[in-house]
Design a protein around this motif. Structure first.
Motif, short mmCIF file in Angstrom:
data_model
loop_
_atom_site.label_atom_id
_atom_site.label_comp_id
_atom_site.label_asym_id
_atom_site.label_seq_id
_atom_site.Cartn_x
_atom_site.Cartn_y
_atom_site.Cartn_z
N TRP A 15 2.89 -8.06 -0.45
CA TRP A 15 2.45 -6.93 -1.16
C TRP A 15 3.86 -5.97 -1.28
CZ3 TRP A 15 -1.56 -8.76 -3.59
CH2 TRP A 15 -2.24 -9.71 -3.06
N VAL A 22 0.61 -0.64 -9.56
CA VAL A 22 -0.62 -1.37 -9.45
C VAL A 22 -2.00 -0.35 -9.21
CG1 VAL A 22 -1.89 -2.93 -7.72
CG2 VAL A 22 0.70 -3.09 -8.28
N VAL A 24 -5.53 -0.27 -7.76
CA VAL A 24 -6.53 -0.93 -6.96
C VAL A 24 -7.76 -0.04 -6.97
CG1 VAL A 24 -6.76 -1.51 -4.36
CG2 VAL A 24 -4.60 -1.50 -5.47
N LEU A 41 -4.69 -2.57 0.94
CA LEU A 41 -3.84 -2.79 0.00
C LEU A 41 -3.11 -1.87 -0.81
CD1 LEU A 41 -2.51 -4.98 -1.71
CD2 LEU A 41 -4.55 -4.97 -3.22
N ALA A 42 -3.76 -0.83 -1.11
CA ALA A 42 -3.11 0.40 -1.62
C ALA A 42 -2.15 0.94 -0.52
CB ALA A 42 -4.26 1.48 -2.23
N HIS A 44 0.24 -0.34 0.83
CA HIS A 44 1.49 -1.14 0.73
C HIS A 44 2.64 -0.86 0.09
CE1 HIS A 44 0.31 -4.21 3.82
NE2 HIS A 44 -0.88 -4.09 3.54
N ASN A 47 3.91 2.61 -5.19
CA ASN A 47 3.56 2.28 -6.48
C ASN A 47 2.09 1.52 -6.62
OD1 ASN A 47 4.52 0.00 -4.90
ND2 ASN A 47 4.47 -1.53 -6.72
N TYR A 48 1.43 1.76 -5.76
CA TYR A 48 -0.20 1.38 -5.36
C TYR A 48 -1.11 2.58 -5.73
CZ TYR A 48 1.10 -3.34 -3.99
OH TYR A 48 1.50 -4.36 -3.84
N THR A 49 -1.98 2.69 -6.67
CA THR A 49 -2.78 3.75 -6.96
C THR A 49 -4.25 3.46 -6.49
OG1 THR A 49 -1.35 4.63 -8.73
CG2 THR A 49 -3.77 5.36 -8.87
N LEU A 50 -4.75 3.94 -5.64
CA LEU A 50 -6.25 3.65 -5.11
C LEU A 50 -7.18 4.58 -6.08
CD1 LEU A 50 -7.98 2.37 -2.99
CD2 LEU A 50 -7.71 4.33 -1.65
#
Length: 77
Positions: A15, A22, A24, A41-42, A44, A47-50
């Protein structure tokens, strides 16, 4: 899902290699394990947006989903 739904920790290396933005999402009225998985997951990468969809379960209503997707895909990154 290649074994990622087994309850074991997510394979971090897989990930963290994702470099694109991304989104999530999870429904706040859904199963706890789904929210936990989304949060894990978020965590990780930057660049991950929850996003929690209030009152939604696994089948998020399109009227709740559409504005979130619009904001995500039109945001300047």
């Amino acid at each position: 899902m290649a074994g990622t739904m087994s309850g074991r920790p997510l394979p971090t290396k897989r990930w963290r290699s994702v470099k694109v933005p991304v989104l999530v999402g999870y429904g706040s009225a859904g199963e706890t394990y789904m929210a936990n998985g989304a949060k894990e997951l978020a965590a990780h990468g930057d660049n991950y947006t929850l996003h929690a969809f209030p009152g939604q379960n696994h089948s998020v209503d399109p009227h709740a989903l559409a504005p979130v997707l619009t904001r995500f895909f039109t945001a300047v990154r």
